[in-house]
Write an enzyme that holds these catalytic residues in place. Sequence first.
Site, PDB file in Angstrom:
ATOM      1  N   LYS A 201      57.136 -62.870   0.361  1.00 31.10           N
ATOM      2  CA  LYS A 201      56.100 -62.515   1.335  1.00 31.10           C
ATOM      3  C   LYS A 201      56.665 -62.621   2.750  1.00 31.10           C
ATOM      4  CE  LYS A 201      52.910 -64.376   3.789  1.00 31.10           C
ATOM      5  NZ  LYS A 201      52.878 -63.433   4.913  1.00 31.10           N
TER       6      LYS A 201
ATOM      7  N   GLU B   9      62.015 -74.675   6.271  1.00 34.54           N
ATOM      8  CA  GLU B   9      62.748 -74.485   7.536  1.00 34.54           C
ATOM      9  C   GLU B   9      61.698 -74.324   8.619  1.00 34.54           C
ATOM     10  OE1 GLU B   9      65.931 -74.550   8.168  1.00 34.54           O
ATOM     11  OE2 GLU B   9      66.709 -74.568   6.125  1.00 34.54           O
TER      12      GLU B   9
ATOM     13  N   CYS C 238      64.299 -70.269  16.392  1.00 31.68           N
ATOM     14  CA  CYS C 238      63.982 -71.654  16.024  1.00 31.68           C
ATOM     15  C   CYS C 238      64.964 -72.635  16.653  1.00 31.68           C
ATOM     16  CB  CYS C 238      63.962 -71.801  14.511  1.00 31.68           C
ATOM     17  SG  CYS C 238      65.454 -71.185  13.743  1.00 31.68           S
TER      18      CYS C 238
ATOM     19  N   GLU D 252      57.162 -76.971  20.776  1.00 30.60           N
ATOM     20  CA  GLU D 252      57.904 -75.716  20.746  1.00 30.60           C
ATOM     21  C   GLU D 252      57.010 -74.613  21.318  1.00 30.60           C
ATOM     22  OE1 GLU D 252      58.122 -73.925  16.857  1.00 30.60           O
ATOM     23  OE2 GLU D 252      60.258 -73.561  17.083  1.00 30.60           O
TER      24      GLU D 252
HETATM   25  P1  NAD Z   1      54.032 -69.139  10.706  1.00 33.33           P
HETATM   26  O1  NAD Z   1      54.081 -70.505  10.124  1.00 33.33           O
HETATM   27  O2  NAD Z   1      52.824 -68.746  11.459  1.00 33.33           O
HETATM   28  O3  NAD Z   1      54.191 -68.042   9.568  1.00 33.33           O
HETATM   29  C1  NAD Z   1      55.333 -67.986   8.727  1.00 33.33           C
HETATM   30  C2  NAD Z   1      54.952 -67.309   7.442  1.00 33.33           C
HETATM   31  O4  NAD Z   1      54.021 -68.131   6.758  1.00 33.33           O
HETATM   32  C3  NAD Z   1      54.286 -65.950   7.609  1.00 33.33           C
HETATM   33  O5  NAD Z   1      54.730 -65.106   6.578  1.00 33.33           O
HETATM   34  C4  NAD Z   1      52.818 -66.279   7.433  1.00 33.33           C
HETATM   35  O6  NAD Z   1      52.047 -65.206   6.966  1.00 33.33           O
HETATM   36  C5  NAD Z   1      52.906 -67.364   6.378  1.00 33.33           C
HETATM   37  N1  NAD Z   1      51.760 -68.256   6.302  1.00 33.33           N
HETATM   38  C6  NAD Z   1      50.858 -68.553   7.273  1.00 33.33           C
HETATM   39  N2  NAD Z   1      49.943 -69.440   6.793  1.00 33.33           N
HETATM   40  C7  NAD Z   1      50.293 -69.706   5.516  1.00 33.33           C
HETATM   41  C8  NAD Z   1      49.763 -70.537   4.503  1.00 33.33           C
HETATM   42  N3  NAD Z   1      48.677 -71.290   4.712  1.00 33.33           N
HETATM   43  N4  NAD Z   1      50.369 -70.581   3.309  1.00 33.33           N
HETATM   44  C9  NAD Z   1      51.485 -69.853   3.086  1.00 33.33           C
HETATM   45  N5  NAD Z   1      52.032 -69.034   3.989  1.00 33.33           N
HETATM   46  C10 NAD Z   1      51.446 -68.964   5.201  1.00 33.33           C
HETATM   47  O7  NAD Z   1      55.354 -68.995  11.585  1.00 33.33           O
HETATM   48  P2  NAD Z   1      55.803 -67.734  12.440  1.00 33.33           P
HETATM   49  O8  NAD Z   1      54.926 -67.691  13.644  1.00 33.33           O
HETATM   50  O9  NAD Z   1      55.902 -66.523  11.576  1.00 33.33           O
HETATM   51  O10 NAD Z   1      57.304 -68.149  12.826  1.00 33.33           O
HETATM   52  C11 NAD Z   1      57.579 -68.952  13.916  1.00 33.33           C
HETATM   53  C12 NAD Z   1      57.951 -70.341  13.469  1.00 33.33           C
HETATM   54  O11 NAD Z   1      58.999 -70.275  12.508  1.00 33.33           O
HETATM   55  C13 NAD Z   1      58.488 -71.184  14.595  1.00 33.33           C
HETATM   56  O12 NAD Z   1      57.934 -72.463  14.550  1.00 33.33           O
HETATM   57  C14 NAD Z   1      59.981 -71.251  14.311  1.00 33.33           C
HETATM   58  O13 NAD Z   1      60.615 -72.386  14.830  1.00 33.33           O
HETATM   59  C15 NAD Z   1      60.014 -71.217  12.826  1.00 33.33           C
HETATM   60  N6  NAD Z   1      61.312 -70.748  12.350  1.00 33.33           N
HETATM   61  C16 NAD Z   1      62.185 -71.656  11.834  1.00 33.33           C
HETATM   62  C17 NAD Z   1      63.453 -71.248  11.407  1.00 33.33           C
HETATM   63  C18 NAD Z   1      64.437 -72.246  10.859  1.00 33.33           C
HETATM   64  O14 NAD Z   1      65.488 -71.840  10.392  1.00 33.33           O
HETATM   65  N7  NAD Z   1      64.168 -73.543  10.892  1.00 33.33           N
HETATM   66  C19 NAD Z   1      63.807 -69.909  11.511  1.00 33.33           C
HETATM   67  C20 NAD Z   1      62.903 -69.004  12.041  1.00 33.33           C
HETATM   68  C21 NAD Z   1      61.652 -69.443  12.458  1.00 33.33           C
END
Ligand code: NAD
Length: 497
Positions: A174, A249, A283, A384
């Site tokens: 997903k 992550e 990130c 962040e």
């Molecule tokens: P997000 O948590 O809003 O969403 C990430 C994914 O999770 C999306 O596909 C979303 O649809 C899904 N999601 C949302 N709610 C969910 C739930 N209840 N159950 C299951 N899936 C769910 O994050 P984002 O805004 O897409 O990404 C930004 C964040 O990702 C930042 O905090 C960033 O630091 C982090 N990030 C971390 C890394 C790493 O390697 N550590 C890499 C990239 C991004």
Amino acid sequence: MPSSLYIDGAWRESSTGRTHEVRSPHDGSLVTTVSEASVEDVLEAIGAARRSFDSGVFASWSWKERSDLVSRIADLLERDAAQVAKKESDDTGKRLIEAEYDVADVVATFRHFAALGLKEHDHFVDVGLAHVTSRIVHEPIGVCSLIGPWNYPLLQIAWKVAPALVAGCSFILKPSELTPESAIHLIKLIEEARAPRGVANLILGPGSVVGNALTTDPRVDLVSFTGGLTTGKTIMIGAAPTVKKLALELGGKNPHIIFADADLDAAIDNAVTGAFLHSGQVCSAGTRLLVERSVHDRVVNEIVRRAGEIRLGGPADLNAETGPLISQSHLKTVENYVAKGIEEGAKLLVGGKRSNREDLKQGWYFQPTVFDGCKSDMFCVQEESFGPVMTVEVFDTEKEAIAIGNDTIFGLSGGVWSQDLEKAARVAAGLRHGTVWVNDFGPYRPQAEWGGYKQSGIGRELGSHGLSEYLEIKHIWTNNSPSKSGWFHDSSGGDEK
Ligand code: NAD
């Protein structure tokens, strides 16, 4: 009606007929319309993955056969690189050239895991008994829910899909609802590369609708998630009742430490890149700058000048240096974050607002921003923003630099600049972060592990650990000279003790 869900080896519409419009962060124009899955679709996809895994077909392929599959996918990605990069750039609003770099990294990821699959995985252990053969074998973990973010959409899911395939898992992928196109293309390539039916499944839709089923269903063995901390916590709670394996992550608030004895020209340049690349939507962005007091003015003045010169622009603007934020709601979040920083006393030196350029008004552009005079306990230092906002703190000693760098709930990455390599090594050792760069900031390679300490996550992606996440370890004990255990009394007189 788009048929962009892939379940049990077939492309399908959503069972509810629902669709989702993907809009360009650059100007709000319609990029594409995709299917939006229902919970029913998710349950079907999980069922398909479970059946395919339980059939044993894919797990019975040799490591070599699965590595070859992953190599074929890498070849196909290379063939379609321009097309995939265009889709990634359209969805994220990032410059085409950045998306091209990302696709090259995706190919390198598939090649890395294909090569890793060819290494010897199982081994014998000496348990000190001549009549026993003791063998450690690695088996696929099972059915995996793979959930990705929008900032590096294809790259972040490649870190999951490639090892899952090499390991012999079945999965439900997903991607973020904001950036689905490259994932759709990847699944088409996996199909073309001839993965067995049901191994790869694709679900599209917001986490609020499809997330719960993907992360709580008892038929799922592992959830590998990249995204925000709050979502990560929700997933942990949802996964607890069925004790799923988790690979998380999450976010970061990454210290970038500049000592007075650093090569300041290089340090300043890397500080600008580290904080403002992809408009801070990284990130591991180095948005928390720590500068030794004696060089504060020189470093900060230069960074402010450079930040003010960064040219914003859309995917097709060849002169642009960075692009828009992903969505209007994310722009609002960054605006609120900056407002809070001003309120709590951080000194705004540059940026701080939406771009006022006429040609960017339809998009979600935010000016590179620098806050000086920051303190560890400020919201803007601890949280962040995931936007182009750098906070600056000063330090006087090596010990203090380490203490400030660790004063965070996160632990994803950090950087240290000094020409005294012994000092830099001490600071690198002191930082509680998963990646530390010395006299550099930002590069990574698929051969080396990536992941976070503390609340930046659980587990590691890439390297060899990135494959281990998808494997169960089984110990097989074979007694080559069977005999009675003789532990309990046997009334038939067969006692051996
Ligand atoms: P997000 O948590 O809003 O969403 C990430 C994914 O999770 C999306 O596909 C979303 O649809 C899904 N999601 C949302 N709610 C969910 C739930 N209840 N159950 C299951 N899936 C769910 O994050 P984002 O805004 O897409 O990404 C930004 C964040 O990702 C930042 O905090 C960033 O630091 C982090 N990030 C971390 C890394 C790493 O390697 N550590 C890499 C990239 C991004």
